[in-house]
Design a protein around this motif. Structure first.
Motif, PDB file in Angstrom:
ATOM      1  N   VAL A  95      -1.691  17.233   9.899  1.00 40.83           N
ATOM      2  CA  VAL A  95      -0.579  17.377  10.841  1.00 40.83           C
ATOM      3  C   VAL A  95       0.727  17.297  10.064  1.00 40.83           C
ATOM      4  O   VAL A  95       0.794  16.681   8.996  1.00 40.83           O
ATOM      5  N   ASP A  96       1.768  17.924  10.597  1.00 43.04           N
ATOM      6  CA  ASP A  96       3.080  17.874   9.951  1.00 43.04           C
ATOM      7  C   ASP A  96       3.793  16.555  10.204  1.00 43.04           C
ATOM      8  O   ASP A  96       4.609  16.123   9.403  1.00 43.04           O
ATOM      9  N   ASP A  97       3.502  15.930  11.347  1.00 38.82           N
ATOM     10  CA  ASP A  97       4.207  14.719  11.761  1.00 38.82           C
ATOM     11  C   ASP A  97       3.191  13.754  12.363  1.00 38.82           C
ATOM     12  O   ASP A  97       2.810  13.888  13.527  1.00 38.82           O
ATOM     13  N   LEU A  98       2.741  12.787  11.574  1.00 34.91           N
ATOM     14  CA  LEU A  98       1.726  11.844  12.027  1.00 34.91           C
ATOM     15  C   LEU A  98       2.206  11.030  13.222  1.00 34.91           C
ATOM     16  O   LEU A  98       1.460  10.818  14.173  1.00 34.91           O
ATOM     17  N   ASP A  99       3.444  10.591  13.193  1.00 34.17           N
ATOM     18  CA  ASP A  99       3.954   9.784  14.302  1.00 34.17           C
ATOM     19  C   ASP A  99       3.934  10.566  15.613  1.00 34.17           C
ATOM     20  O   ASP A  99       3.538  10.037  16.655  1.00 34.17           O
ATOM     21  N   ALA A 100       4.326  11.824  15.572  1.00 38.61           N
ATOM     22  CA  ALA A 100       4.296  12.660  16.774  1.00 38.61           C
ATOM     23  C   ALA A 100       2.856  12.866  17.236  1.00 38.61           C
ATOM     24  O   ALA A 100       2.570  12.810  18.440  1.00 38.61           O
ATOM     25  N   TYR A 123      -0.781  10.764   1.166  1.00 40.06           N
ATOM     26  CA  TYR A 123      -1.009  10.940   2.599  1.00 40.06           C
ATOM     27  C   TYR A 123      -0.704   9.675   3.387  1.00 40.06           C
ATOM     28  O   TYR A 123      -0.905   8.569   2.894  1.00 40.06           O
ATOM     29  N   ARG A 124      -0.277   9.882   4.630  1.00 30.18           N
ATOM     30  CA  ARG A 124      -0.309   8.863   5.680  1.00 30.18           C
ATOM     31  C   ARG A 124      -1.401   9.334   6.620  1.00 30.18           C
ATOM     32  O   ARG A 124      -1.441  10.508   6.986  1.00 30.18           O
ATOM     33  N   GLN A 140      -1.134  13.241   7.407  1.00 28.97           N
ATOM     34  CA  GLN A 140       0.132  13.900   7.083  1.00 28.97           C
ATOM     35  C   GLN A 140       0.311  13.840   5.562  1.00 28.97           C
ATOM     36  O   GLN A 140       0.354  12.753   4.987  1.00 28.97           O
ATOM     37  N   LEU A 142       2.292  13.832   2.277  1.00 27.24           N
ATOM     38  CA  LEU A 142       3.649  13.422   1.928  1.00 27.24           C
ATOM     39  C   LEU A 142       4.198  14.339   0.858  1.00 27.24           C
ATOM     40  O   LEU A 142       3.456  14.848   0.013  1.00 27.24           O
ATOM     41  N   ASN A 143       5.492  14.545   0.884  1.00 23.48           N
ATOM     42  CA  ASN A 143       6.121  15.344  -0.168  1.00 23.48           C
ATOM     43  C   ASN A 143       6.000  14.587  -1.478  1.00 23.48           C
ATOM     44  O   ASN A 143       6.375  13.436  -1.567  1.00 23.48           O
TER      45      ASN A 143
END
Length: 145
Positions: A95-100, A123-124, A140, A142-143
């Protein structure tokens, strides 16, 4: 010989709830219907096999999940699987946004098994208990630039 992963099939208690969960996360419904007949009995190995099915695809077109709700024979409820139980472990999505993604999962009553983990600095990720007890990994990247 070549090989590629075609899909992951998951039997669920309530098809519509599972479809809503996965489509809210971003999968796209590409097919729906019922499956039954001699060919299905033979392929699956169950006499009188009759299921409602939904086929979901990732937006990039590379991954599919087939969700089945058994009409006949009756679905067999099992206890909630543990991550170390033999058998299908989980289905995983980037996913692009784990929190979302976790907020979407929470809207469906699905929460992380323990919390959010960091894997190295790459990763998260979190494992959530999805519809019908399915373990779903959301990761997600991470950069690392």
């Amino acid at each position: 010989m070549s090989i590629r992963l075609e899909n992951v099939g998951i039997a669920v208690r309530y098809l519509e709830r599972a479809v809503a969960f996965f489509t809210d996360l971003g999968l796209i419904t590409t097919g729906r219907g019922t499956v039954q007949g001699e060919w299905a009995d033979t392929a699956v190995g169950l006499d009188g096999n009759h299921v409602k099915i939904a086929v979901l695809q990732t937006p990039d077109g590379h991954g599919q999940v087939e969700l089945f709700e058994y009409l006949h024979p009756a679905a067999i409820e099992r206890g909630i699987t543990a991550p170390n139980e033999i058998g299908m472990h989980r289905v995983a999505f980037s996913v692009d946004d784990l929190d979302a993604a976790l907020m979407i999962a929470a809207n469906h009553g699905c929460y992380p098994l323990r919390g959010i983990a960091g894997y190295q600095d790459l990763y998260r990720l979190a494992y959530v208990r999805g519809p019908s007890g399915i373990i779903v990994m959301l990761a997600q990247k991470l950069n690392t630039d």
